[in-house]
Design an enzyme around this catalytic site. Structure first.
Site, mmCIF file in Angstrom:
data_model
loop_
_atom_site.group_PDB
_atom_site.id
_atom_site.type_symbol
_atom_site.label_atom_id
_atom_site.label_comp_id
_atom_site.label_asym_id
_atom_site.label_seq_id
_atom_site.Cartn_x
_atom_site.Cartn_y
_atom_site.Cartn_z
ATOM 1 N N GLU A 125 0.840 -1.197 0.000
ATOM 2 C CA GLU A 125 0.000 0.000 0.000
ATOM 3 C C GLU A 125 0.874 1.246 0.000
ATOM 4 O O GLU A 125 2.022 1.211 0.468
ATOM 5 C CB GLU A 125 -0.907 0.015 1.234
ATOM 6 C CG GLU A 125 -0.127 0.103 2.538
ATOM 7 C CD GLU A 125 -0.990 -0.102 3.765
ATOM 8 O OE1 GLU A 125 -1.622 0.872 4.193
ATOM 9 O OE2 GLU A 125 -1.008 -1.235 4.286
ATOM 10 N N LYS A 127 2.598 4.586 1.198
ATOM 11 C CA LYS A 127 2.948 5.123 2.526
ATOM 12 C C LYS A 127 2.598 6.608 2.543
ATOM 13 O O LYS A 127 3.272 7.427 1.937
ATOM 14 C CB LYS A 127 4.429 4.920 2.827
ATOM 15 C CG LYS A 127 4.831 5.365 4.226
ATOM 16 C CD LYS A 127 6.299 5.082 4.492
ATOM 17 C CE LYS A 127 6.671 5.461 5.918
ATOM 18 N NZ LYS A 127 6.523 6.925 6.166
ATOM 19 N N ASP A 129 2.284 10.376 3.615
ATOM 20 C CA ASP A 129 3.137 11.304 4.352
ATOM 21 C C ASP A 129 2.235 12.256 5.130
ATOM 22 O O ASP A 129 1.898 13.345 4.668
ATOM 23 C CB ASP A 129 4.040 12.069 3.383
ATOM 24 C CG ASP A 129 5.119 12.854 4.116
ATOM 25 O OD1 ASP A 129 5.284 12.652 5.331
ATOM 26 O OD2 ASP A 129 5.803 13.663 3.463
ATOM 27 N N TYR A 235 -5.558 2.217 7.924
ATOM 28 C CA TYR A 235 -4.751 1.129 7.367
ATOM 29 C C TYR A 235 -4.362 0.054 8.381
ATOM 30 O O TYR A 235 -3.727 -0.931 8.025
ATOM 31 C CB TYR A 235 -3.478 1.676 6.717
ATOM 32 C CG TYR A 235 -2.634 2.551 7.615
ATOM 33 C CD1 TYR A 235 -1.961 2.041 8.712
ATOM 34 C CD2 TYR A 235 -2.495 3.906 7.355
ATOM 35 C CE1 TYR A 235 -1.192 2.843 9.527
ATOM 36 C CE2 TYR A 235 -1.718 4.720 8.161
ATOM 37 C CZ TYR A 235 -1.067 4.185 9.249
ATOM 38 O OH TYR A 235 -0.312 4.986 10.059
ATOM 39 N N LYS A 323 11.137 2.963 0.706
ATOM 40 C CA LYS A 323 11.112 4.403 0.479
ATOM 41 C C LYS A 323 11.479 4.763 -0.962
ATOM 42 O O LYS A 323 12.265 4.079 -1.609
ATOM 43 C CB LYS A 323 12.076 5.101 1.445
ATOM 44 C CG LYS A 323 11.788 4.817 2.922
ATOM 45 C CD LYS A 323 10.414 5.289 3.357
ATOM 46 C CE LYS A 323 10.330 6.779 3.559
ATOM 47 N NZ LYS A 323 11.044 7.271 4.736
ATOM 48 N N CYS A 428 38.040 25.433 20.804
ATOM 49 C CA CYS A 428 36.588 25.454 20.987
ATOM 50 C C CYS A 428 36.064 26.846 20.658
ATOM 51 O O CYS A 428 36.539 27.841 21.231
ATOM 52 C CB CYS A 428 36.238 25.071 22.420
ATOM 53 S SG CYS A 428 34.480 25.249 22.806
ATOM 54 N N CYS A 431 34.667 28.409 24.219
ATOM 55 C CA CYS A 431 35.486 28.724 25.401
ATOM 56 C C CYS A 431 36.959 28.915 25.083
ATOM 57 O O CYS A 431 37.730 29.326 25.956
ATOM 58 C CB CYS A 431 35.316 27.651 26.478
ATOM 59 S SG CYS A 431 36.066 26.052 26.061
ATOM 60 N N CYS A 446 35.928 19.617 22.410
ATOM 61 C CA CYS A 446 36.448 20.582 23.370
ATOM 62 C C CYS A 446 36.986 19.822 24.573
ATOM 63 O O CYS A 446 36.342 18.897 25.081
ATOM 64 C CB CYS A 446 35.348 21.548 23.802
ATOM 65 S SG CYS A 446 35.799 22.612 25.188
ATOM 66 N N CYS A 452 33.466 24.469 29.922
ATOM 67 C CA CYS A 452 33.013 25.035 28.651
ATOM 68 C C CYS A 452 31.547 25.448 28.757
ATOM 69 O O CYS A 452 30.685 24.608 29.039
ATOM 70 C CB CYS A 452 33.183 24.018 27.529
ATOM 71 S SG CYS A 452 32.537 24.582 25.937
#
Length: 704
Positions: A125, A127, A129, A235, A323, A428, A431, A446, A452
């Site tokens: 069937e 699918k 969305d 369904y 899919k 980082c 920091c 980091c 941080c």
């Protein structure tokens, strides 16, 4: 990353990648299911989830307990009353190729013990969305409508569902209890008309029909829903007082006779070749259907076989979604930002010139790590033919629905002459501490941990998230505000706010967006959360690799905080009985265990945890109870060859009866089920004087 790259991953690299994928997909789940504001495309989401599954298949011991493979949806909104589903609303596993569909069929046959030539039919069937919705009818009357939510708990949208023409408020000839499941959606024509009306009123417009349907169903005022053109396809079903039919197709036909709209493209297919033919037929009609679909769903047709196949943690074994391919678009890359997560990982994000791809406007893309930007995988092998990604590039964006896209390609002919290779920061960005990439690691982190500010804020956001402490009125924005103001720096500070500032908390009441009532509500919510279930607390600590499912598993295993804490301390050296006991927990791998024990025995981390725990009342974990089950709460070990059922079926059945299944034998094991070739596990069980059953005795015990 290509299959070759996955095959080349080291264990450390795989662990880091699974952690990144878990974080990225959890964020996408919340945005898509919880906020109706997707941050990733379906194509990118599917790609990340598929990559996660491929790494888990190659490194099964590294499978995380917050694995995206075990997760459904997101926590329900606070705007509606919560509904606990009588039967969990599952998601579906995905297939992206003909080969994966063939593997699904082989897996079903192997589980059931069917040969390749034995008959086995499926339904196929489209699918849809849209937004999953469950309708509960009692004695023919609609008494409750609930969204999927996180699969276990959804939102009560009964008043809104009654505004949808396709949903009858009464039905005749149904079982006394019937829970119909299906999808709320909006047609393309109705979506365009709605957006036109919204624009004329200078009101919010929607990115695509799925978002419009979700936003329309989840209105606090049902009259708003009445004015939105929503539709519903049925369904499936959940709780039943009597079976609808003996096959999936016959059950769908009965739902149609009861007055529900069912998809006319649903049909029975007898083998994989027929499945693929119907897939091609549906895909060819996709553009003219008038509503969005993103694939084809196949389900084993015989209900008794569905019952035997049962479920994994979040997906049925008897169904799969095949899919459709992803969608592509080209746009300009305007910038690259590097964000810092709660574990210190530096994550690059592409800032794109907004582009519409398949009906969704996207402006961000994941860039994974510095190697991905440089055009290579973790082993130095080229990806995208070795093309790096630079600010100013004209890039191809890849998506297939509602998740953050990725950059699939770069048009070098349109690259600006002054475009420079991107230099990934070695400090980082928050920091200024060294950002270290350890040997074999794909992620730079980091090095300053709790110092941080970015990590501290992200950990606090995690702490108050819905699956953790879920404190009303204290969300991500409030955490950032309170941290910047110096009001909270660690979790314990949240529970001393009222004491430090008083019930009035003038500083808070005077802030924009706050008043006396909202301040009082926040304090009340904080007081209510002082009492917390053990599993939620463990998850809230934000220990690396320890997700929601792992936290619940640990809570169930140890029962109390005191027992959990003692076990972690006793395992500090990562050897001995306490350490072995952690590794013996079915579902806990070595990487997770190492992270857990290291955190619980690190002085600075423990000081933070101890200050928090001193302010809480921690509930004992309740072991699941299954009425009349002879093995509820018992620990079972299966060993040797089972002849009447597969090992997977035996494990699933034991867990469904409330048992815990372990991979190793110890003095805490209750029953060992030993088949031919059991070997050392059976010997150890007999040496320990444990109950040892053969397969027939086991089936007699649990009911054949």
């Amino acid at each position: 990353m290509a299959e070759k790259a996955i095959a080349a991953l080291t264990e450390a690299q795989a662990s880091e990648e699974l952690a990144r994928l878990a974080h990225e997909l959890a964020r996408a789940d919340q945005a898509y299911h919880g906020d109706d504001a997707p941050v990733l495309s379906d194509a990118e989401y599917d790609r990340l989830k598929r990559r996660n599954a491929e790494i888990e298949a190659r490194f099964p011991a590294l499978r995380r307990d917050d694995s995206p493979s075990d997760r459904v949806g997101a926590a329900p909104s606070e705007g509606f009353a919560k509904v606990r589903h009588a039967i969990r609303m599952m998601s579906l596993s995905n297939a992206f190729s003909d080969e994966e569909l063939q593997d699904f069929d082989k897996g079903v046959r192997r589980y059931l013990g069917l040969g390749a030539d034995e008959p086995l039919s499926y339904t196929a069937e489209p699918k849809i969305d849209g937004l999953s919705l469950s309708l509960r009818y009692e004695n023919g009357r609609l008494v409750q409508a609930a969204t999927r939510g996180d699969g276990a708990v959804g939102e009560n949208v009964t008043a809104n569902a009654l505004m949808i023409d396709d949903i009858p408020d009464r039905i005749d000839g149904a079982p006394d209890l019937l829970e119909v499941r299906g999808e709320v959606y909006m047609s393309h024509a109705d979506f365009e008309a709605l957006n036109l009306r919204q624009a004329e009123k200078s009101a919010r417009t929607f990115a695509n029909p799925r978002n419009a349907a979700a936003g329309s169903l989840r209105q606090l005022d049902p009259e708003v829903t009445r004015g939105r053109p929503l539709k519903y396809f049925a369904y499936s079903w959940g709780a039943l007082s009597a079976r609808l039919a003996d096959t999936q197709m016959a059950a769908i036909e009965r739902l149609s006779k009861l007055g529900f709209r069912t998809n006319p493209l649903t049909k029975v297919v007898e083998d994989v070749d027929a499945m693929l033919r119907h897939y091609a037929e549906i895909e060819a009609q996709r553009a003219t259907l008038g509503y969005d679909i993103d694939g084809v769903v196949y389900k084993v047709n015989a209900i008794d076989l569905q019952d035997r196949l049962g479920f994994r943690s979040t997906t049925p074994r008897w169904a799969i979604a095949h899919k459709f391919p992803a969608e592509l678009a080209w746009t300009w890359l305007d910038g690259i930002d590097v964000q810092v997560g709660r574990t210190g990982a530096l994550s690059p994000v592409a800032r794109l010139r907004p582009v519409t791809v398949g009906g969704v406007v996207v402006s961000n893309a994941t860039l994974h790590n510095e190697d991905y930007i440089a055009g290579r995988d973790a082993k130095g092998e080229p990806i995208r033919d070795g093309k790096d990604i630079r600010v100013g590039d004209f890039v191809q964006v890849y998506r297939a629905g509602d998740v953050i896209p990725k950059i699939a390609d770069v048009d070098l002919e349109r690259r600006p002459k002054d475009a420079q290779p991107f230099e990934f920061p070695h400090l980082c960005p928050q920091c200024g501490s060294d950002a270290i990439r350890e040997p074999g690691d794909s992620v730079r982190r980091c090095s300053d941990g709790l110092i941080c500010p970015a990590q501290a804020v992200e950990r606090l956001k995690h702490f108050v998230s819905r699956a953790a402490f879920d404190i009303d009125g204290l969300g991500a924005k409030q955490v950032e505000q309170f941290y910047a103001d110096g009001w909270i720096a660690e979790p314990a500070d949240i529970f001393t706010l009222e004491e430090r500032f008083g019930s009035g908390m003038q500083q808070l009441k005077n802030r924009e967006g706050w008043g006396e009532k909202s301040a009082e509500n926040l304090f009340r919510s904080i007081r209510e959360r002082r009492r917390i279930p053990l599993g939620r607390l463990i998850f809230a600590l934000g220990i690396r690799h320890v997700g929601e499912q792992a936290s619940l598993l640990l809570a169930r295993t140890y029962g109390t905080w005191e027992a959990f804490e003692t076990a972690m301390v006793d395992a500090a050296l990562m050897e001995g009985p306490a350490w072995d006991a952690i590794l013996a927990i079915d579902g806990v791998g070595r990487v997770l265990a190492q992270s857990l024990v290291a955190t619980m025995n690190q002085d600075a981390e423990r000081a933070v945890i101890d200050r928090l725990v001193a302010l809480l009342e921690i509930e004992e974990a309740e072991a699941p109870y299954v009425a009349d089950s002879p093995v509820a709460n018992k620990t079972i070990v299966f060993t040797g060859t089972l002849e009447r059922m597969t090992r997977a079926e035996a494990k699933a059945r034991a867990e469904a009866l409330g048992a815990k299944v372990s991979g190793s034998v110890s003095s805490k094991t209750d029953i060992v089920v030993a088949g031919p070739g059991a070997g050392s596990k059976e010997k150890k069980a007999r040496d320990l004087g444990l109950t040892v059953l053969d397969e027939d005795a086991w089936l007699d015990l649990v009911g054949r």
